[in-house]
Design a protein around this motif. Structure first.
Motif, PDB file in Angstrom:
ATOM      1  N   VAL A   1       0.864  -1.176   0.000  1.00  9.00           N
ATOM      2  CA  VAL A   1       0.000   0.000   0.000  1.00  9.00           C
ATOM      3  C   VAL A   1       0.904   1.230   0.000  1.00  9.00           C
ATOM      4  CG1 VAL A   1      -1.788   1.278   1.239  1.00  9.00           C
ATOM      5  CG2 VAL A   1      -1.803  -1.232   1.249  1.00  9.00           C
ATOM      6  N   ALA A   2       0.637   2.153  -0.939  1.00  4.51           N
ATOM      7  CA  ALA A   2       1.465   3.360  -1.054  1.00  4.51           C
ATOM      8  C   ALA A   2       0.607   4.604  -0.859  1.00  4.51           C
ATOM      9  CB  ALA A   2       2.141   3.407  -2.420  1.00  4.51           C
ATOM     10  N   THR A   3       1.155   5.534  -0.118  1.00  2.00           N
ATOM     11  CA  THR A   3       0.555   6.854   0.050  1.00  2.00           C
ATOM     12  C   THR A   3       1.503   7.842  -0.614  1.00  2.00           C
ATOM     13  OG1 THR A   3      -0.414   6.200   2.160  1.00  2.00           O
ATOM     14  CG2 THR A   3      -0.287   8.561   1.703  1.00  2.00           C
ATOM     15  N   LYS A   4       0.966   8.580  -1.585  1.00  3.40           N
ATOM     16  CA  LYS A   4       1.783   9.552  -2.304  1.00  3.40           C
ATOM     17  C   LYS A   4       1.296  10.949  -1.944  1.00  3.40           C
ATOM     18  CE  LYS A   4       2.348   6.194  -5.923  1.00  3.40           C
ATOM     19  NZ  LYS A   4       1.962   5.751  -7.243  1.00  3.40           N
ATOM     20  N   LEU A   5       2.200  11.738  -1.404  1.00  7.91           N
ATOM     21  CA  LEU A   5       1.876  13.115  -1.017  1.00  7.91           C
ATOM     22  C   LEU A   5       2.590  14.084  -1.939  1.00  7.91           C
ATOM     23  CD1 LEU A   5       2.291  13.215   2.871  1.00  7.91           C
ATOM     24  CD2 LEU A   5       0.190  13.013   1.576  1.00  7.91           C
ATOM     25  N   THR A   6       1.879  15.116  -2.347  1.00  3.04           N
ATOM     26  CA  THR A   6       2.485  16.250  -3.028  1.00  3.04           C
ATOM     27  C   THR A   6       2.113  17.471  -2.203  1.00  3.04           C
ATOM     28  OG1 THR A   6       2.243  15.165  -5.167  1.00  3.04           O
ATOM     29  CG2 THR A   6       2.640  17.540  -5.186  1.00  3.04           C
ATOM     30  N   ILE A   7       3.112  18.111  -1.626  1.00  3.90           N
ATOM     31  CA  ILE A   7       2.884  19.264  -0.760  1.00  3.90           C
ATOM     32  C   ILE A   7       3.560  20.464  -1.395  1.00  3.90           C
ATOM     33  CG2 ILE A   7       3.202  20.242   1.536  1.00  3.90           C
ATOM     34  CD1 ILE A   7       3.383  17.322   2.561  1.00  3.90           C
ATOM     35  N   SER A   8       2.748  21.447  -1.719  1.00  4.16           N
ATOM     36  CA  SER A   8       3.247  22.659  -2.356  1.00  4.16           C
ATOM     37  C   SER A   8       3.002  23.824  -1.408  1.00  4.16           C
ATOM     38  CB  SER A   8       2.505  22.883  -3.674  1.00  4.16           C
ATOM     39  OG  SER A   8       2.877  24.100  -4.245  1.00  4.16           O
ATOM     40  N   SER A   9       4.030  24.641  -1.223  1.00  2.00           N
ATOM     41  CA  SER A   9       3.896  25.812  -0.366  1.00  2.00           C
ATOM     42  C   SER A   9       4.245  27.054  -1.173  1.00  2.00           C
ATOM     43  CB  SER A   9       4.815  25.690   0.848  1.00  2.00           C
ATOM     44  OG  SER A   9       4.695  26.838   1.661  1.00  2.00           O
ATOM     45  N   LYS A  10       3.314  27.989  -1.193  1.00  4.29           N
ATOM     46  CA  LYS A  10       3.527  29.256  -1.901  1.00  4.29           C
ATOM     47  C   LYS A  10       3.332  30.400  -0.920  1.00  4.29           C
ATOM     48  CE  LYS A  10       2.113  27.520  -6.383  1.00  4.29           C
ATOM     49  NZ  LYS A  10       1.273  27.686  -7.538  1.00  4.29           N
ATOM     50  N   ALA A  11       3.937  31.527  -1.220  1.00  8.06           N
ATOM     51  CA  ALA A  11       3.772  32.715  -0.397  1.00  8.06           C
ATOM     52  C   ALA A  11       2.365  33.266  -0.594  1.00  8.06           C
ATOM     53  CB  ALA A  11       4.810  33.765  -0.763  1.00  8.06           C
ATOM     54  N   LYS A  12       1.689  33.609   0.497  1.00  6.18           N
ATOM     55  CA  LYS A  12       0.338  34.156   0.397  1.00  6.18           C
ATOM     56  C   LYS A  12       0.336  35.497  -0.323  1.00  6.18           C
ATOM     57  CE  LYS A  12      -1.965  31.946   4.274  1.00  6.18           C
ATOM     58  NZ  LYS A  12      -2.673  32.104   5.526  1.00  6.18           N
ATOM     59  N   ASP A  13       1.389  36.281  -0.138  1.00  3.70           N
ATOM     60  CA  ASP A  13       1.442  37.623  -0.727  1.00  3.70           C
ATOM     61  C   ASP A  13       1.567  37.576  -2.240  1.00  3.70           C
ATOM     62  OD1 ASP A  13       1.641  37.942   1.982  1.00  3.70           O
ATOM     63  OD2 ASP A  13       3.507  39.079   1.940  1.00  3.70           O
ATOM     64  N   GLY A  14       2.691  37.090  -2.728  1.00  2.29           N
ATOM     65  CA  GLY A  14       2.961  37.154  -4.159  1.00  2.29           C
ATOM     66  C   GLY A  14       2.734  35.859  -4.910  1.00  2.29           C
ATOM     67  N   GLY A  15       2.505  34.773  -4.210  1.00  4.70           N
ATOM     68  CA  GLY A  15       2.290  33.496  -4.866  1.00  4.70           C
ATOM     69  C   GLY A  15       3.563  32.799  -5.315  1.00  4.70           C
ATOM     70  N   GLU A  16       4.743  33.296  -4.871  1.00  5.47           N
ATOM     71  CA  GLU A  16       5.991  32.642  -5.244  1.00  5.47           C
ATOM     72  C   GLU A  16       6.069  31.278  -4.568  1.00  5.47           C
ATOM     73  OE1 GLU A  16       6.579  35.601  -3.248  1.00  5.47           O
ATOM     74  OE2 GLU A  16       6.518  37.005  -4.908  1.00  5.47           O
ATOM     75  N   GLN A  17       6.602  30.309  -5.296  1.00  6.59           N
ATOM     76  CA  GLN A  17       6.796  28.966  -4.755  1.00  6.59           C
ATOM     77  C   GLN A  17       7.857  29.011  -3.666  1.00  6.59           C
ATOM     78  OE1 GLN A  17       5.182  26.099  -6.301  1.00  6.59           O
ATOM     79  NE2 GLN A  17       5.864  24.953  -4.516  1.00  6.59           N
ATOM     80  N   LEU A  18       7.549  28.441  -2.495  1.00  8.41           N
ATOM     81  CA  LEU A  18       8.514  28.351  -1.410  1.00  8.41           C
ATOM     82  C   LEU A  18       9.225  27.002  -1.441  1.00  8.41           C
ATOM     83  CD1 LEU A  18       6.370  29.887   1.472  1.00  8.41           C
ATOM     84  CD2 LEU A  18       8.017  31.042  -0.016  1.00  8.41           C
ATOM     85  N   PHE A  19       8.419  25.949  -1.443  1.00 10.26           N
ATOM     86  CA  PHE A  19       8.995  24.609  -1.552  1.00 10.26           C
ATOM     87  C   PHE A  19       7.982  23.655  -2.153  1.00 10.26           C
ATOM     88  CE2 PHE A  19       7.208  24.361   2.788  1.00 10.26           C
ATOM     89  CZ  PHE A  19       6.502  23.166   2.723  1.00 10.26           C
ATOM     90  N   LEU A  20       8.500  22.534  -2.635  1.00  9.56           N
ATOM     91  CA  LEU A  20       7.677  21.460  -3.174  1.00  9.56           C
ATOM     92  C   LEU A  20       8.226  20.157  -2.603  1.00  9.56           C
ATOM     93  CD1 LEU A  20       5.449  20.470  -5.102  1.00  9.56           C
ATOM     94  CD2 LEU A  20       7.204  20.292  -6.865  1.00  9.56           C
ATOM     95  N   LEU A  21       7.363  19.415  -1.925  1.00  5.67           N
ATOM     96  CA  LEU A  21       7.738  18.142  -1.317  1.00  5.67           C
ATOM     97  C   LEU A  21       6.901  17.045  -1.951  1.00  5.67           C
ATOM     98  CD1 LEU A  21       9.157  16.542   1.093  1.00  5.67           C
ATOM     99  CD2 LEU A  21       7.047  16.961   2.324  1.00  5.67           C
ATOM    100  N   GLU A  22       7.564  16.034  -2.472  1.00 13.02           N
ATOM    101  CA  GLU A  22       6.876  14.871  -3.022  1.00 13.02           C
ATOM    102  C   GLU A  22       7.389  13.646  -2.283  1.00 13.02           C
ATOM    103  OE1 GLU A  22       6.025  16.209  -7.573  1.00 13.02           O
ATOM    104  OE2 GLU A  22       8.060  15.534  -7.099  1.00 13.02           O
ATOM    105  N   LEU A  23       6.460  12.877  -1.732  1.00 13.29           N
ATOM    106  CA  LEU A  23       6.813  11.708  -0.934  1.00 13.29           C
ATOM    107  C   LEU A  23       5.949  10.535  -1.355  1.00 13.29           C
ATOM    108  CD1 LEU A  23       8.231  10.291   1.465  1.00 13.29           C
ATOM    109  CD2 LEU A  23       6.473  11.293   2.945  1.00 13.29           C
TER     110      LEU A  23
END
Length: 170
Positions: free
Chosen positions: A68-90
Protein backbone atom coordinates in the motif's frame (compact mmCIF):
# COMPACT_ATOMS: atom_id res chain seq x y z
CA UNK A 1 -21.01 -27.13 27.04
CA UNK A 2 -19.27 -29.04 24.27
CA UNK A 3 -22.12 -28.20 21.88
CA UNK A 4 -21.56 -24.48 22.39
CA UNK A 5 -17.84 -24.97 21.97
CA UNK A 6 -18.37 -26.80 18.68
CA UNK A 7 -20.80 -24.15 17.47
CA UNK A 8 -18.32 -21.44 18.39
CA UNK A 9 -15.54 -23.19 16.47
CA UNK A 10 -17.80 -23.54 13.43
CA UNK A 11 -18.67 -19.87 13.60
CA UNK A 12 -14.99 -18.93 13.82
CA UNK A 13 -14.27 -21.00 10.71
CA UNK A 14 -16.97 -19.08 8.80
CA UNK A 15 -15.74 -15.69 10.02
CA UNK A 16 -11.96 -15.89 10.49
CA UNK A 17 -10.54 -13.26 12.79
CA UNK A 18 -9.05 -10.18 11.17
CA UNK A 19 -5.28 -10.03 11.41
CA UNK A 20 -3.05 -7.31 10.03
CA UNK A 21 0.70 -7.20 10.37
CA UNK A 22 2.96 -4.48 9.04
CA UNK A 23 5.89 -6.38 7.58
CA UNK A 24 7.78 -3.27 6.52
CA UNK A 25 7.56 0.40 5.65
CA UNK A 26 9.80 2.38 3.35
CA UNK A 27 10.28 5.59 1.42
CA UNK A 28 10.03 4.67 -2.25
CA UNK A 29 10.70 8.21 -3.45
CA UNK A 30 11.33 11.55 -1.77
CA UNK A 31 11.94 14.92 -3.36
CA UNK A 32 12.23 18.26 -1.59
CA UNK A 33 12.79 21.34 -3.72
CA UNK A 34 13.61 24.39 -1.64
CA UNK A 35 12.70 26.97 -4.28
CA UNK A 36 12.91 29.91 -1.88
CA UNK A 37 16.54 29.13 -1.01
CA UNK A 38 17.47 28.56 -4.65
CA UNK A 39 16.14 31.99 -5.63
CA UNK A 40 17.77 33.68 -2.65
CA UNK A 41 14.46 34.95 -1.22
CA UNK A 42 14.73 35.79 2.47
CA UNK A 43 12.63 37.33 5.19
CA UNK A 44 9.32 36.48 6.77
CA UNK A 45 6.85 34.89 4.38
CA UNK A 46 3.35 33.67 5.18
CA UNK A 47 3.01 30.25 3.52
CA UNK A 48 -0.06 28.85 1.80
CA UNK A 49 0.27 25.05 1.93
CA UNK A 50 -1.57 22.69 -0.43
CA UNK A 51 -1.54 18.94 0.25
CA UNK A 52 -2.60 16.35 -2.34
CA UNK A 53 -2.96 12.69 -1.39
CA UNK A 54 -3.03 9.68 -3.72
CA UNK A 55 -3.39 6.08 -2.58
CA UNK A 56 -2.48 2.85 -4.31
CA UNK A 57 -2.60 -0.81 -3.31
CA UNK A 58 -1.52 -3.98 -5.04
CA UNK A 59 -1.26 -7.68 -4.30
CA UNK A 60 2.24 -9.06 -3.77
CA UNK A 61 3.32 -12.51 -4.95
CA UNK A 62 3.33 -13.92 -1.40
CA UNK A 63 0.01 -15.15 -0.04
CA UNK A 64 -2.04 -12.56 1.89
CA UNK A 65 0.58 -9.83 1.33
CA UNK A 66 -0.21 -6.40 -0.08
CA UNK A 67 1.76 -3.26 -0.79
CA UNK A 68 0.00 0.00 0.00
CA UNK A 69 1.46 3.36 -1.05
CA UNK A 70 0.55 6.85 0.05
CA UNK A 71 1.78 9.55 -2.30
CA UNK A 72 1.88 13.12 -1.02
CA UNK A 73 2.48 16.25 -3.03
CA UNK A 74 2.88 19.26 -0.76
CA UNK A 75 3.25 22.66 -2.36
CA UNK A 76 3.90 25.81 -0.37
CA UNK A 77 3.53 29.26 -1.90
CA UNK A 78 3.77 32.71 -0.40
CA UNK A 79 0.34 34.16 0.40
CA UNK A 80 1.44 37.62 -0.73
CA UNK A 81 2.96 37.15 -4.16
CA UNK A 82 2.29 33.50 -4.87
CA UNK A 83 5.99 32.64 -5.24
CA UNK A 84 6.80 28.97 -4.76
CA UNK A 85 8.51 28.35 -1.41
CA UNK A 86 9.00 24.61 -1.55
CA UNK A 87 7.68 21.46 -3.17
CA UNK A 88 7.74 18.14 -1.32
CA UNK A 89 6.88 14.87 -3.02
CA UNK A 90 6.81 11.71 -0.93
CA UNK A 91 5.92 8.17 -2.00
CA UNK A 92 5.70 6.11 1.20
CA UNK A 93 4.79 2.42 1.12
CA UNK A 94 4.06 -0.37 3.52
CA UNK A 95 3.94 -4.13 3.13
CA UNK A 96 1.05 -5.72 4.98
CA UNK A 97 0.00 -9.28 5.72
CA UNK A 98 -3.77 -9.34 5.99
CA UNK A 99 -6.02 -12.30 6.78
CA UNK A 100 -9.65 -12.58 7.76
CA UNK A 101 -10.96 -9.82 5.47
CA UNK A 102 -13.62 -10.79 2.93
CA UNK A 103 -12.93 -10.10 -0.74
CA UNK A 104 -15.63 -7.40 -0.90
CA UNK A 105 -14.08 -5.58 2.09
CA UNK A 106 -10.42 -5.96 1.09
CA UNK A 107 -10.24 -2.95 -1.27
CA UNK A 108 -11.60 -0.42 1.26
CA UNK A 109 -9.51 -2.00 4.02
CA UNK A 110 -6.31 -1.60 1.98
CA UNK A 111 -7.06 2.02 1.05
CA UNK A 112 -8.42 3.19 4.42
CA UNK A 113 -6.97 1.18 7.31
CA UNK A 114 -3.47 0.55 5.95
CA UNK A 115 -2.74 4.23 5.16
CA UNK A 116 -4.16 5.13 8.57
CA UNK A 117 -1.62 2.80 10.22
CA UNK A 118 1.28 4.33 8.24
CA UNK A 119 0.22 7.95 8.69
CA UNK A 120 2.16 8.75 11.91
CA UNK A 121 5.40 7.67 10.23
CA UNK A 122 4.64 9.63 7.07
CA UNK A 123 3.77 12.72 9.16
CA UNK A 124 7.12 12.47 10.95
CA UNK A 125 9.04 12.34 7.66
CA UNK A 126 7.23 15.45 6.35
CA UNK A 127 7.92 17.29 9.60
CA UNK A 128 11.61 16.38 9.59
CA UNK A 129 12.17 17.19 5.90
CA UNK A 130 10.51 20.61 6.09
CA UNK A 131 12.40 21.45 9.30
CA UNK A 132 15.70 20.31 7.81
CA UNK A 133 14.88 22.37 4.70
CA UNK A 134 14.89 25.57 6.78
CA UNK A 135 11.15 25.96 7.42
CA UNK A 136 9.10 25.46 10.53
CA UNK A 137 8.21 21.74 10.79
CA UNK A 138 5.05 21.02 8.81
CA UNK A 139 2.85 18.90 11.06
CA UNK A 140 0.14 17.47 8.83
CA UNK A 141 -3.40 17.37 10.16
CA UNK A 142 -4.96 13.92 10.33
CA UNK A 143 -6.02 12.75 6.90
CA UNK A 144 -9.52 11.31 6.56
CA UNK A 145 -8.75 8.27 4.41
CA UNK A 146 -12.39 7.16 4.55
CA UNK A 147 -13.47 10.46 2.97
CA UNK A 148 -10.76 10.16 0.30
CA UNK A 149 -11.98 6.64 -0.50
CA UNK A 150 -15.62 7.74 -0.72
CA UNK A 151 -14.73 10.75 -2.90
CA UNK A 152 -12.78 8.55 -5.30
CA UNK A 153 -15.68 6.08 -5.55
CA UNK A 154 -18.10 8.94 -6.25
CA UNK A 155 -15.74 10.40 -8.87
CA UNK A 156 -15.43 7.03 -10.63
CA UNK A 157 -19.20 6.48 -10.60
CA UNK A 158 -19.76 9.97 -12.04
CA UNK A 159 -17.16 9.31 -14.75
CA UNK A 160 -18.83 6.00 -15.65
CA UNK A 161 -22.23 7.70 -15.70
CA UNK A 162 -20.92 10.38 -18.06
CA UNK A 163 -19.42 7.73 -20.39
CA UNK A 164 -22.58 5.60 -20.62
CA UNK A 165 -24.74 8.10 -22.61
CA UNK A 166 -21.82 8.83 -24.95
CA UNK A 167 -21.56 5.12 -25.79
CA UNK A 168 -25.32 4.88 -26.34
CA UNK A 169 -25.32 7.80 -28.80
CA UNK A 170 -22.75 6.18 -31.09
Amino acid sequence: MSENGAAGAGEAAKNPQLQMKILGQFVRDLSFENVMAQKGISGEVQPDVNVQVNLDAKKRPAENQYEVATKLTISSKAKDGGEQLFLLELDYAGIFMITGVSDDQLHPFLLIECPRMMFPFLRRIVSDVTRDGGYPPLNLENIDFLQIYRSELARRQAAQGAEAPAKGDA
